[in-house]
Structures are given as C-alpha cells and as structure tokens.
Design a protein around this motif. Structure first.
Motif, PDB file in Angstrom:
ATOM      1  N   THR A 211      23.266  17.684 -31.573  1.00 27.38           N
ATOM      2  CA  THR A 211      23.874  18.761 -31.970  1.00 27.38           C
ATOM      3  C   THR A 211      25.210  18.602 -31.928  1.00 27.38           C
ATOM      4  O   THR A 211      25.614  18.620 -30.803  1.00 27.38           O
ATOM      5  N   GLU A 212      25.946  18.461 -33.024  1.00 23.74           N
ATOM      6  CA  GLU A 212      27.525  18.350 -32.988  1.00 23.74           C
ATOM      7  C   GLU A 212      28.172  19.523 -33.728  1.00 23.74           C
ATOM      8  O   GLU A 212      27.736  19.765 -34.662  1.00 23.74           O
ATOM      9  N   GLN A 213      28.902  20.100 -32.829  1.00 23.74           N
ATOM     10  CA  GLN A 213      29.761  21.245 -33.293  1.00 23.74           C
ATOM     11  C   GLN A 213      28.806  22.184 -34.226  1.00 23.74           C
ATOM     12  O   GLN A 213      28.689  22.374 -35.284  1.00 23.74           O
ATOM     13  N   LYS A 214      27.735  22.384 -33.253  1.00 20.78           N
ATOM     14  CA  LYS A 214      26.755  23.338 -33.970  1.00 20.78           C
ATOM     15  C   LYS A 214      26.003  22.932 -35.254  1.00 20.78           C
ATOM     16  O   LYS A 214      25.399  23.799 -35.906  1.00 20.78           O
ATOM     17  N   LYS A 215      26.230  21.715 -35.440  1.00 22.61           N
ATOM     18  CA  LYS A 215      25.497  21.105 -36.527  1.00 22.61           C
ATOM     19  C   LYS A 215      24.359  19.989 -36.074  1.00 22.61           C
ATOM     20  O   LYS A 215      24.809  19.197 -34.993  1.00 22.61           O
ATOM     21  N   VAL A 216      23.293  20.073 -36.566  1.00 17.34           N
ATOM     22  CA  VAL A 216      22.425  19.331 -36.305  1.00 17.34           C
ATOM     23  C   VAL A 216      22.375  17.899 -36.820  1.00 17.34           C
ATOM     24  O   VAL A 216      22.563  17.841 -38.144  1.00 17.34           O
ATOM     25  N   LYS A 217      22.533  16.769 -36.105  1.00 15.11           N
ATOM     26  CA  LYS A 217      22.549  15.445 -36.516  1.00 15.11           C
ATOM     27  C   LYS A 217      21.457  14.549 -35.945  1.00 15.11           C
ATOM     28  O   LYS A 217      20.645  15.389 -35.077  1.00 15.11           O
ATOM     29  N   PHE A 218      21.412  13.621 -36.569  1.00 11.45           N
ATOM     30  CA  PHE A 218      20.026  12.638 -35.927  1.00 11.45           C
ATOM     31  C   PHE A 218      20.489  11.202 -35.885  1.00 11.45           C
ATOM     32  O   PHE A 218      21.436  10.735 -36.476  1.00 11.45           O
ATOM     33  N   ALA A 219      19.899  10.574 -34.813  1.00 15.50           N
ATOM     34  CA  ALA A 219      20.139   9.052 -34.957  1.00 15.50           C
ATOM     35  C   ALA A 219      18.630   8.594 -35.016  1.00 15.50           C
ATOM     36  O   ALA A 219      17.599   9.150 -34.709  1.00 15.50           O
ATOM     37  N   ILE A 220      18.663   7.324 -35.357  1.00 13.52           N
ATOM     38  CA  ILE A 220      17.355   6.577 -35.594  1.00 13.52           C
ATOM     39  C   ILE A 220      17.315   5.161 -34.889  1.00 13.52           C
ATOM     40  O   ILE A 220      18.160   4.605 -34.851  1.00 13.52           O
ATOM     41  N   ASN A 221      16.126   5.010 -34.237  1.00 12.53           N
ATOM     42  CA  ASN A 221      15.894   3.752 -33.727  1.00 12.53           C
ATOM     43  C   ASN A 221      14.857   2.992 -34.639  1.00 12.53           C
ATOM     44  O   ASN A 221      13.868   3.255 -34.670  1.00 12.53           O
TER      45      ASN A 221
ATOM     46  N   LYS B 123      16.506   5.571 -26.561  1.00 16.15           N
ATOM     47  CA  LYS B 123      16.420   4.490 -25.483  1.00 16.15           C
ATOM     48  C   LYS B 123      15.036   4.265 -24.948  1.00 16.15           C
ATOM     49  O   LYS B 123      14.672   3.198 -24.600  1.00 16.15           O
ATOM     50  N   THR B 124      14.451   5.302 -24.812  1.00 13.60           N
ATOM     51  CA  THR B 124      13.236   5.471 -24.405  1.00 13.60           C
ATOM     52  C   THR B 124      11.887   4.943 -25.346  1.00 13.60           C
ATOM     53  O   THR B 124      10.781   4.822 -24.958  1.00 13.60           O
ATOM     54  N   GLY B 125      12.572   4.746 -26.462  1.00 10.51           N
ATOM     55  CA  GLY B 125      11.432   4.066 -27.657  1.00 10.51           C
ATOM     56  C   GLY B 125      11.252   5.016 -28.553  1.00 10.51           C
ATOM     57  O   GLY B 125      10.652   4.832 -29.403  1.00 10.51           O
ATOM     58  N   GLY B 126      12.009   6.154 -28.592  1.00  9.67           N
ATOM     59  CA  GLY B 126      11.597   7.123 -29.531  1.00  9.67           C
ATOM     60  C   GLY B 126      12.270   6.690 -30.867  1.00  9.67           C
ATOM     61  O   GLY B 126      13.409   5.994 -31.185  1.00  9.67           O
ATOM     62  N   ILE B 127      11.941   7.263 -31.887  1.00 13.49           N
ATOM     63  CA  ILE B 127      12.416   6.872 -33.296  1.00 13.49           C
ATOM     64  C   ILE B 127      13.577   7.502 -33.834  1.00 13.49           C
ATOM     65  O   ILE B 127      14.407   7.142 -34.331  1.00 13.49           O
ATOM     66  N   ILE B 128      13.419   8.979 -33.813  1.00 10.60           N
ATOM     67  CA  ILE B 128      14.592   9.845 -33.990  1.00 10.60           C
ATOM     68  C   ILE B 128      14.957  10.892 -33.146  1.00 10.60           C
ATOM     69  O   ILE B 128      14.117  11.359 -32.374  1.00 10.60           O
ATOM     70  N   GLU B 129      16.133  10.923 -32.892  1.00 10.79           N
ATOM     71  CA  GLU B 129      16.710  11.663 -31.608  1.00 10.79           C
ATOM     72  C   GLU B 129      17.766  12.744 -32.551  1.00 10.79           C
ATOM     73  O   GLU B 129      18.535  12.489 -33.089  1.00 10.79           O
ATOM     74  N   PHE B 130      17.521  13.984 -32.183  1.00  5.93           N
ATOM     75  CA  PHE B 130      18.106  15.180 -32.604  1.00  5.93           C
ATOM     76  C   PHE B 130      19.380  15.129 -31.727  1.00  5.93           C
ATOM     77  O   PHE B 130      19.371  15.196 -30.421  1.00  5.93           O
TER      78      PHE B 130
END
Lengths: 227, 545
Positions: A184-194, A175-182
């Motif tokens: 952690t879901e159920q000890k698993k690393v996930k990511f979201a992309i702007n 939301k602050t303008g970052g491109i990839i955000e890590f």
C-alpha cells in the motif's frame, strides 16, 4: 443459498438478494468469529484485485483454459483459498456471484498454518504437515493472510509446484517465493510480481498486468541482483 | 440567353458543349466529393474506433487495478495522433478515471446528452469533431468506457485534397473538352457558317450564281441543297425578270411611239374635223342659198311655162293664115279685130314677166355670188394653216357671221354687234375663224329649239381684256347648258346635238390653246342662255397695210 436463489423467481430476486446479503453479512460475522471488524476499503480493493488478477493470469491445463460458456456445468470452479485470518469479511461472498472466465468462483477458508499443523516423525525428525495441504494445492489462488507472515515460506513451499497463484501482503512475500505481493502506497493498493515464481508455477501472467506491477522480479533482474 | 442569341453559331456550339461538359464534370465531381465525404467519415469513424478499441484494451488492466497513472500514461500515447483533441477513461460508474487533452486545446466540456450516450459504444459527429465511445471489457464485463474526441481536420484535409484534385481534373478535362469541342464543332458549324457566308456574299454582291458546297448528308446538307435549289430558282427568275424588263422597255418604247403616232393622227383628225365642221357650216349655208336659188329657178320655170308666149304663138299662127289679106282680116274678121288688143295685152304681160324674171335672175345671181363668196372664203381659210397674219378681229367675226348668215336668218336671229375693235392684230385667221364659226353655229343651234320663247338674240362682243389679252364673246339666249355639263362640253365626243360628233368645242378648245389663249363657257343653267368666251393674246400687227 444458491439453491434458494434458483428457486425464487426473478421478480423477487432483488429483494431476496438483499435479504441474503443481509443474512450473509450476519453469517460472515458469525463465522468470522475472532475478526469482528468489517472489511476496510483497502481489503475491498484487494479482493477486487485478486479477482482481476485471475483474469490476467492463465493457468496450465483445463483449469486455465477459458470455459466454454455453454457447458459451464462441467467446468471446474475457480477456487480462491484464504489462509489465516480473513481480512475481507464477507466481501468475497458478495463477489462470488460473478463468474470469472465463465467459471464459478469458490472461496475456501483455511485455518492458520500454525494451529493446523500435524506433527509427525519421519526419518527420526519431527516434521509438520499442514492438515489441509491437499486442499491448498487444489486452489487456483491462495491468499496468504497477514496473520501468516511467519509461515509464508512454509505455505509457499506446499503449493509452489501446484499451479497455485500465491498472493500475500507481507513485505518479503516475493522473496519467500510468493508470486504477487500487495503493497500500500499512499493509501493506494499496489502490487509487485515475482515472475520467476510465476514461471515456476507454470502461470502465465499477461504483460498488461506486469506493466501495472510496481515491481517485477525477473530472471535477468535476479541474475543481476545475484551477480 | 439574350447574349447567347447574338453569338455566332460557332460560339454557341462551343458554349453548349462546354456548359454540358462542365456541368457533367461538376456534378460528377460533387457526387464524388459527397461520396468521398461519406467514405472518409466512415473511415474516420472506423479508424477512431480502432484507436478507441486499442486504448480500451490498453487501459483495461489499469482500470481493473485502478492505476490512474498507467491509464493516463496510456492516454498520453494518443498525442501521436494529433487529431485527437480529448480522450478520457471513465469507470463503470461514470467517474472520470483518466484523461488527456491535446496541447493547446481547451479541455472538453461534455454535454448532458453526450453523457447519456456514454453508456454504450457508439459515435457522433459534433460540431467540428467526432466523438467515439468504446467500452472497456474485461472478461465479458464492462468495467469502464473510453471516450475519444477527434477534430475533423484529417477529414477536412482529405476533402480539401480531394477537392483540389477534382477541381484540377475538372479544369484539365474542361480544357481538353474545349479543344476537342473547338475541333469538332466545325462538323456542325462549318457547313452552317459556309451557308451563312454564302448568303452574306449573295446579298452583298447580288450574285445568284454562287453555290454552297454540300459537305454532309444530314439536315445541314439538306439545307444546303434546298438553299442551292432556291438560288437556282432565284437566278432563273431573275434572268426571266431581266428579260421581261428589257422586253417591257422595248414595248413601252413601241407603245410610246404608237401613242405619239396616234396622238398626231388624232390631232390631225381633230383639226380636220374642225375644218370639216367649218366646211359643214359652209356647205349648209351654201345649201340654204342653193335652196333659194332652186326656188327662184322653179318660180321662173313656172312663170315661163304659164307665159303668154303660147297665146302669142296662136295669134302669130292666125296672122300667118291671114297674111295675104292681113288688113282685111284685122279690120273685118271678128277674131282679127281682137288681135291688136290681144297683142297689146300680151306685150304688157310679157313686159311684166320680163321684169319679174330679171328681178329673179338678179336675185339668183346674187345668191350664186354669195356661194362664190363663201367658197372663196373657205378656200382662203383652208389654204393657210398656222400662219399668223395681220387681220382685224371684226372682219373675222363678220366672216364667221356671214358663213352662218343663212341659218341665222332662217331662225330669225337678231344680231347685236358690240365691237370695241383693238385694231389690226396678228393671228392665225383660219383657227380663229374655225372657232368663231363653231361658236356662232352652236349659238344658232342653241337658239333653234322651239323651247326658246321670245326674240332670239345673238350678241357678239369684241373687247380688250387687260393690256395683253383680247376677248371675243358669243352670247346667246338659247337653251343654255346644264351645270353638270359645263365642264364636259369641251370633252372629246361630248355633244347634245342629234347628229353631232362632239368634236366642235373640243377642237375649238384645242385650237384656242394652240393659239396661246383659252376657250371658256358659262351658263346660268338650262334655258338661260350661254356665254362662250374666246380669249386670245393681244398681238398688234406690226406692219400696217
């Protein structure tokens, strides 16, 4: 160290490597200073992810193009900047031996945003300028450490027009303008992309990566959200 | 092959053509199928490889970012390819990352050597399946592997389809080949069958005028030509043979006629010869008698020449000289005184001479009479031929003896008659006499040899042999007959006489057979005499004389 490695012949390379890893670990430990703890599994994965992100993202200009293998000497290295506390320990140091897109990978550590701001006045206003702002802009990847959560916006603002892939681990990083955000879901690393931010930074993200993203902020979505 | 041997050439040709065609087609079909199998396998490897490559590409990010769900999702997409039994994504370390198993299939169990094969790209055909390994490469770095295992159903399907097509083609082609071969086999079998047909017709009908139409200039044509030529020759030969046969028959007929003629002549000749033999015997006896006549005549002439008649004439002349004074002369004259004495003597001598001459003339007359008798007898026998007349066997024997009597007497043969005469019989006298004369003559001749010692005895027997046979046996004690000659003596031309012609016994035997009887001889050997037996059917004379 690189020079040292080059000087050694192949037979002793492995032994030397082990010693170097050991030394590196010691060094990292020494350099890390405040962060005594060894990198967790989570950060090892994140480090690897960051590495892999580079492979799925194209930068504009010569930095983006895949290097010619034969003339790797002339290629500019890929710089990964880490701003704030280093949660990776020496993970990157061991990884940087590998080339990405036939380019050397360089890790640069930047101090916390807060501590490294220079106060200056301009138009009778007190303004702050990050002392390594140019260096930040020169990075291809900038990892915003969790320690900098409060200054995400400021940091992103510095690099947003400089083809820098910003990766953060704060909740609202995108939301602050970052491109990839890590995340952690159920000890698993996930990511979201702007994707909007990425487009702004003129970075092309491969669909494969997008597909894996837990969440992708796109223009339409944005519009929908806005509307 | 033995079945083939009994087939007609038409079927053989058909069979050969069909076998060749089908074999070629099957070979070609098999080769095509094998090639197709290779091609299909390659194609399948290629297809599966592509699929693996795509999968690897699609899984790349998932592996890079350890997104099992995404990888699994990607693999699930493989269900669109029903032949994929099993798919798996491995991490670099060899751990299974994500997998997919076709619904209804057992989850795959990978073998050790398959794991070993995991380290690099490649493929292998397992049993009923094809496994492909494809590495997942990210930025030049292998980050994992994709393994796809497909069953070979598509391959089998294709092969099945191809096999069906090829078999169909083979069947269709065979059918076409069959019809074509049916049509074209006539080119070869036609002339041969014609030839066979012609040969059959010829052998059945024996008609060598049949000719086979020559239809081609090949070997069969040559065969036909040779066959026709052969027929030509056979026909020619047959005609010649038939002609020769006819001529032969004609010739045989002629020869038979000639032979019959000759036989008749021979028969006549032998009969004549037999008669001549009798005539010879007759003449011989006549000669003998004439000889004694001649002797008698000579003696008479000598007697007459030495006769006292000449002295009587001298006495008569003296008397004539002294006729004038005959008394004186007779009493006075010295010579005259002896005349009466002389005359007495002369008359005495003349009387003796006359008596002697009379005696001799009587003998002469007797001899002449004998000759007359013989000639008369011969004439009587020669006149009648093959006429049976009642007669007495004893008389016939006596006649035969009589004819030979001169010879018998000359050799001092003692005759013993042993007649058991059965009475008058009906018989061909001439033939029986001829035989008997011949037998007696032979016996006389056999005994005439100087080798015969002691008294020469000729036994003639007449007796009845059984109720309907009579036998006349002529037994001599002459030179006899050698064992080896016993059978030959009746042969024509066989003789032991210096001047014989071997007709006598031969014609006698023939005559005996003509009479319905037989003539046989037996002898104990040379120097032991011989017995000839004439056996005749007993036919008592019906009319009593």
């Amino acid at each position: 160290m690189k020079v040292l490695v080059d000087c050694l012949d192949m037979k002793n390379k492995i032994n030397t490597l082990m010693i170097l890893v050991f030394l590196g670990a010691l060094a990292g430990h020494a350099i890390g200073g405040g962060d005594d703890s060894a990198p967790t599994r989570e950060y090892q994965v994140k480090a690897a992810f960051i590495y892999n992100f580079i492979k799925f993202i194209e930068w504009p200009g010569p930095a983006g193009a895949e290097a010619d293998q034969k003339s790797d000497e002339n290629n500019e290295p890929i710089t990964i900047g880490i701003i704030g506390e280093n949660p990776f320990g020496n993970t990157f140091e061991t990884v940087t031996k590998k080339k990405i897109k036939n380019k050397q990978v360089v890790i640069k550590h930047f101090g916390g945003f807060e501590k490294n701001n220079i106060k200056y006045r301009e138009d009778s206003k007190t303004k702050y300028k990050y002392k390594d702002a140019d260096a930040l802009k020169a990075c291809q990847v900038l990892f915003v450490s969790g320690s900098e959560s409060e200054y995400c916006k400021e940091i992103i603002d510095i690099v947003k027009d400089s083809y820098v892939l910003t990766i953060g681990e704060n909740k609202d990083f995108l939301k602050t303008g970052g491109i990839i955000e890590f995340a952690t879901e159920q000890k698993k690393v996930k990511f979201a992309i702007n994707l909007i931010a990425a487009e702004n930074a003129q970075l092309k993200i491969r669909s494969k990566l997008l597909r894996l993203a837990k969440k992708v902020i796109e223009k339409e979505e944005d519009e929908e959200e806005n509307s | 092959m033995t079945i083939m041997r009994n087939m007609t050439i038409r079927y053989k040709l058909n069979l050969i053509i069909m076998l060749t065609c089908i074999l070629a087609l099957v070979l070609a079909g098999t080769a095509l199928l094998l090639w197709q199998r290779v091609t299909l396998r390659q194609e399948m490897v290629s297809n599966l490889s592509t699929l693996a490559q795509i999968t690897a590409e699609n899984c790349k990010a998932a592996v890079a970012f350890e997104d099992v769900e995404d990888a699994t999702e990607t693999l699930k997409g493989l269900h669109a390819q029903p032949s994929i039994i099993f798919a798996e994504v491995h991490t670099k370390g060899g751990e299974s990352f994500a997998n997919y198993t076709r619904a209804g299939s057992d989850s795959d169990i990978i073998t050790e050597h398959q794991i070993a094969a995991y380290q690099k790209d490649g493929y292998f055909f397992g049993d009923g399946s094809l496994t492909i390994f494809k590495s997942i490469v990210l930025d030049g770095e292998t980050i994992g592997m994709v393994r796809l295992q497909s069953d070979l159903e598509p391959l089998y399907e294709m092969l099945k389809r191809d096999t069906t097509i090829i078999i169909s083609i083979i069947l269709f082609a065979s059918l076409v080949a069959y019809f074509v071969s049916m049509m074209i086999q006539g080119i070869i079998s036609g002339p041969i069958l014609n030839l066979a047909e012609a040969a059959k017709r010829i052998s059945e009908q024996k008609d060598f005028s049949i000719r086979v139409q020559k239809e081609s200039e090949d070997e069969v044509g040559l065969l036909v030509e040779a066959f026709n030529e052969m027929l030509e020759q056979i026909q020619h030969h047959q005609a010649a043979l038939i002609e020769a046969n006819e001529q032969l028959e004609e010739r045989v007929r002629q020869r038979t006629a000639e032979l019959e003629e000759t036989h008749k002549k021979l028969l006549d000749a032998s009969r004549h010869a037999g008669m001549a033999e009798v005539a010879t015997d007759v003449l011989h006896n006549v000669g003998n008698v004439l000889n004694s006549i001649n002797v008698s005549v000579t003696l008479i002439r000598e007697k007459v020449a030495k006769s006292e008649v000449a002295n009587l004439k001298k006495v008569v002349d003296i008397i004539k000289e002294n006729i004038d004074d005959l008394g004186t002369f007779l009493t006075q004259d010295q010579r005259g005184k002896h005349i009466p004495e002389f005359l007495i003597e002369v008359s005495k001598t003349l009387a003796e001479e006359q008596a002697d001459t009379i005696e001799r003339f009587r003998s002469l007359t007797e001899n002449v009479e004998h000759i007359k008798e013989i000639v008369k007898m011969q004439q009587s026998y020669a006149k009648v031929s093959s006429v049976e007349e009642p007669t007495s066997l004893a008389k016939l024997v006596e006649d035969a003896i009589h004819i030979n009597s001169a010879g018998l007497e000359r050799h001092g043969v003692r005759l013993i008659r042993d007649f058991a005469d059965p009475g008058p019989v009906s018989v061909d006298k001439q033939k029986v006499l001829q035989i008997l004369v011949n037998l007696i003559s032979n016996a006389k001749y056999a005994m005439s040899s100087r080798n015969v010692k002691g008294e020469r005895i000729l036994v003639v027997r007449i007796y009845a042999h059984g109720p309907d046979k009579m036998r006349i046996e002529v037994i001599d004690n002459g030179v006899g007959i050698a064992q080896e000659n016993l059978t030959k003596i009746f042969n024509h031309g066989f003789t032991t006489k210096k001047d014989g012609h071997g007709f006598g016994l031969h014609s006698s035997a023939l005559a005996a057979r003509e009479l319905g009887g037989s003539l046989s001889a037996r002898s104990d050997g040379e120097g032991k005499g011989a017995t000839f037996t004439l056996e005749l059917p007993f036919k008592p004379a019906k009319v009593l004389q």
